[in-house]
Write a protein that holds these residues in place. Structure first.
Motif, PDB file in Angstrom:
ATOM      1  N   GLN A  33       0.811  -1.218   0.000  1.00 40.82           N
ATOM      2  CA  GLN A  33       0.000   0.000   0.000  1.00 40.82           C
ATOM      3  C   GLN A  33       0.848   1.274   0.000  1.00 40.82           C
ATOM      4  OE1 GLN A  33      -0.216  -2.432   2.360  1.00 40.82           O
ATOM      5  NE2 GLN A  33      -2.331  -2.967   2.733  1.00 40.82           N
ATOM      6  N   PHE A  34       1.947   1.296   0.754  1.00 44.25           N
ATOM      7  CA  PHE A  34       2.659   2.546   1.003  1.00 44.25           C
ATOM      8  C   PHE A  34       4.154   2.530   0.676  1.00 44.25           C
ATOM      9  CE2 PHE A  34      -0.900   2.395   4.077  1.00 44.25           C
ATOM     10  CZ  PHE A  34      -1.624   3.486   3.598  1.00 44.25           C
ATOM     11  N   GLY A  35       4.655   1.465   0.080  1.00 40.66           N
ATOM     12  CA  GLY A  35       6.084   1.345  -0.185  1.00 40.66           C
ATOM     13  C   GLY A  35       6.663   2.513  -0.975  1.00 40.66           C
ATOM     14  N   GLU A  36       6.025   2.883  -2.057  1.00 42.26           N
ATOM     15  CA  GLU A  36       6.535   3.982  -2.887  1.00 42.26           C
ATOM     16  C   GLU A  36       6.455   5.317  -2.150  1.00 42.26           C
ATOM     17  OE1 GLU A  36       8.286   3.671  -5.713  1.00 42.26           O
ATOM     18  OE2 GLU A  36       8.060   1.535  -5.268  1.00 42.26           O
ATOM     19  N   SER A  37       5.414   5.510  -1.374  1.00 47.57           N
ATOM     20  CA  SER A  37       5.264   6.740  -0.594  1.00 47.57           C
ATOM     21  C   SER A  37       6.359   6.858   0.466  1.00 47.57           C
ATOM     22  CB  SER A  37       3.889   6.778   0.061  1.00 47.57           C
ATOM     23  OG  SER A  37       3.754   7.906   0.883  1.00 47.57           O
ATOM     24  N   LYS A  62       9.363   5.472   0.370  1.00 51.12           N
ATOM     25  CA  LYS A  62      10.619   5.760  -0.339  1.00 51.12           C
ATOM     26  C   LYS A  62      10.696   7.227  -0.740  1.00 51.12           C
ATOM     27  CE  LYS A  62      11.428   1.150  -2.230  1.00 51.12           C
ATOM     28  NZ  LYS A  62      11.531   0.346  -3.455  1.00 51.12           N
ATOM     29  N   LYS A  63       9.574   7.802  -1.168  1.00 43.40           N
ATOM     30  CA  LYS A  63       9.548   9.203  -1.570  1.00 43.40           C
ATOM     31  C   LYS A  63       9.840  10.111  -0.378  1.00 43.40           C
ATOM     32  CE  LYS A  63       6.711  12.699  -3.935  1.00 43.40           C
ATOM     33  NZ  LYS A  63       7.576  13.723  -3.507  1.00 43.40           N
ATOM     34  N   VAL A  64       9.269   9.830   0.775  1.00 42.28           N
ATOM     35  CA  VAL A  64       9.534  10.634   1.972  1.00 42.28           C
ATOM     36  C   VAL A  64      11.019  10.558   2.333  1.00 42.28           C
ATOM     37  CG1 VAL A  64       9.078  10.887   4.452  1.00 42.28           C
ATOM     38  CG2 VAL A  64       7.194  10.456   2.874  1.00 42.28           C
ATOM     39  N   ILE A  65      11.592   9.364   2.284  1.00 34.74           N
ATOM     40  CA  ILE A  65      13.018   9.191   2.587  1.00 34.74           C
ATOM     41  C   ILE A  65      13.864   9.999   1.609  1.00 34.74           C
ATOM     42  CG2 ILE A  65      14.933   7.530   2.611  1.00 34.74           C
ATOM     43  CD1 ILE A  65      12.851   5.437   3.620  1.00 34.74           C
ATOM     44  N   LEU A  66      13.601   9.843   0.326  1.00 32.94           N
ATOM     45  CA  LEU A  66      14.385  10.540  -0.701  1.00 32.94           C
ATOM     46  C   LEU A  66      14.221  12.053  -0.603  1.00 32.94           C
ATOM     47  CD1 LEU A  66      16.264  10.058  -3.079  1.00 32.94           C
ATOM     48  CD2 LEU A  66      14.266   9.891  -4.550  1.00 32.94           C
ATOM     49  N   ASP A  67      13.003  12.536  -0.442  1.00 35.35           N
ATOM     50  CA  ASP A  67      12.758  13.984  -0.329  1.00 35.35           C
ATOM     51  C   ASP A  67      13.464  14.571   0.890  1.00 35.35           C
ATOM     52  OD1 ASP A  67      11.211  13.854  -2.612  1.00 35.35           O
ATOM     53  OD2 ASP A  67       9.288  14.056  -1.562  1.00 35.35           O
ATOM     54  N   THR A  68      13.450  13.849   2.005  1.00 36.30           N
ATOM     55  CA  THR A  68      14.103  14.328   3.220  1.00 36.30           C
ATOM     56  C   THR A  68      15.604  14.433   3.022  1.00 36.30           C
ATOM     57  OG1 THR A  68      12.367  13.327   4.568  1.00 36.30           O
ATOM     58  CG2 THR A  68      14.410  13.904   5.691  1.00 36.30           C
ATOM     59  N   LEU A  69      16.200  13.428   2.390  1.00 30.58           N
ATOM     60  CA  LEU A  69      17.641  13.478   2.132  1.00 30.58           C
ATOM     61  C   LEU A  69      17.990  14.626   1.187  1.00 30.58           C
ATOM     62  CD1 LEU A  69      18.409   9.669   1.877  1.00 30.58           C
ATOM     63  CD2 LEU A  69      19.025  11.222   3.742  1.00 30.58           C
ATOM     64  N   LYS A  70      17.170  14.851   0.180  1.00 31.51           N
ATOM     65  CA  LYS A  70      17.419  15.966  -0.738  1.00 31.51           C
ATOM     66  C   LYS A  70      17.337  17.300  -0.015  1.00 31.51           C
ATOM     67  CE  LYS A  70      16.204  13.757  -5.078  1.00 31.51           C
ATOM     68  NZ  LYS A  70      15.325  13.742  -6.254  1.00 31.51           N
ATOM     69  N   GLU A  71      16.359  17.451   0.897  1.00 34.92           N
ATOM     70  CA  GLU A  71      16.241  18.684   1.692  1.00 34.92           C
ATOM     71  C   GLU A  71      17.501  18.941   2.514  1.00 34.92           C
ATOM     72  OE1 GLU A  71      12.794  18.415   4.188  1.00 34.92           O
ATOM     73  OE2 GLU A  71      11.411  18.331   2.481  1.00 34.92           O
ATOM     74  N   LEU A  72      18.140  17.879   2.963  1.00 38.99           N
ATOM     75  CA  LEU A  72      19.360  17.992   3.764  1.00 38.99           C
ATOM     76  C   LEU A  72      20.609  18.145   2.901  1.00 38.99           C
ATOM     77  CD1 LEU A  72      18.585  15.272   6.455  1.00 38.99           C
ATOM     78  CD2 LEU A  72      18.601  17.755   6.792  1.00 38.99           C
ATOM     79  N   GLY A  73      20.474  18.000   1.602  1.00 40.34           N
ATOM     80  CA  GLY A  73      21.620  18.128   0.710  1.00 40.34           C
ATOM     81  C   GLY A  73      22.433  16.852   0.578  1.00 40.34           C
ATOM     82  N   VAL A  74      21.851  15.734   0.923  1.00 42.55           N
ATOM     83  CA  VAL A  74      22.538  14.446   0.782  1.00 42.55           C
ATOM     84  C   VAL A  74      22.338  13.955  -0.654  1.00 42.55           C
ATOM     85  CG1 VAL A  74      22.641  12.043   1.563  1.00 42.55           C
ATOM     86  CG2 VAL A  74      22.186  13.876   3.209  1.00 42.55           C
ATOM     87  N   THR A  75      23.431  13.705  -1.358  1.00 41.64           N
ATOM     88  CA  THR A  75      23.348  13.266  -2.748  1.00 41.64           C
ATOM     89  C   THR A  75      23.845  11.842  -2.957  1.00 41.64           C
ATOM     90  OG1 THR A  75      25.526  14.227  -3.218  1.00 41.64           O
ATOM     91  CG2 THR A  75      23.594  15.619  -3.628  1.00 41.64           C
ATOM     92  N   SER A  76      24.466  11.275  -1.927  1.00 39.12           N
ATOM     93  CA  SER A  76      25.017   9.935  -2.059  1.00 39.12           C
ATOM     94  C   SER A  76      24.916   9.220  -0.723  1.00 39.12           C
ATOM     95  CB  SER A  76      26.487  10.028  -2.491  1.00 39.12           C
ATOM     96  OG  SER A  76      27.069   8.758  -2.549  1.00 39.12           O
ATOM     97  N   GLY A  77      24.418   7.982  -0.747  1.00 39.67           N
ATOM     98  CA  GLY A  77      24.329   7.200   0.472  1.00 39.67           C
ATOM     99  C   GLY A  77      23.456   5.982   0.287  1.00 39.67           C
TER     100      GLY A  77
END
Length: 94
Positions: free
Chosen positions: A40-44, A46-61
């Motif tokens: 039901q929520f797997g893609e959502s 992953k999106k929250v994780i990715l968006d949060t890392l982008k907000e922090l400026g993380v580009t690799s990990g």
């Protein structure tokens, strides 16, 4: 933000998520997610994780996440905490 070491945040309790984040040599973010609500929520999640890392400026990990039904604000806070621990940042200007 540069990740420097392996770090974790969260628990394996109900309604939480356990996040492990570590640097990798690839110039990308890799997410390995296990969830009780993957269908039901797997893609959502992953999106929250990715968006949060982008907000922090993380580009690799590499992120390993074990979800037990966490809501978006919990996911975001756990990712932020693990990333700051990994980058060894003691004080962060929110």
């Amino acid at each position: 933000m540069e990740l420097k070491l392996k770090a974790a945040a969260g628990t394996l309790e109900s309604s939480d998520i356990y996040i492990i984040i570590e640097p990798n040599s690839a110039n990308e973010i890799k997410i390995d997610l296990q969830s009780d609500v993957m269908a039901q929520f797997g893609e959502s999640i992953k999106k929250v994780i990715l968006d949060t890392l982008k907000e922090l400026g993380v580009t690799s990990g590499t992120v390993t996440a074990t979800d037990k039904g966490a809501i978006d604000p919990v996911i975001k806070s756990r990712v932020q905490t693990a990333a700051l621990r990994s980058a060894q940042i003691k004080k962060f200007q929110w």
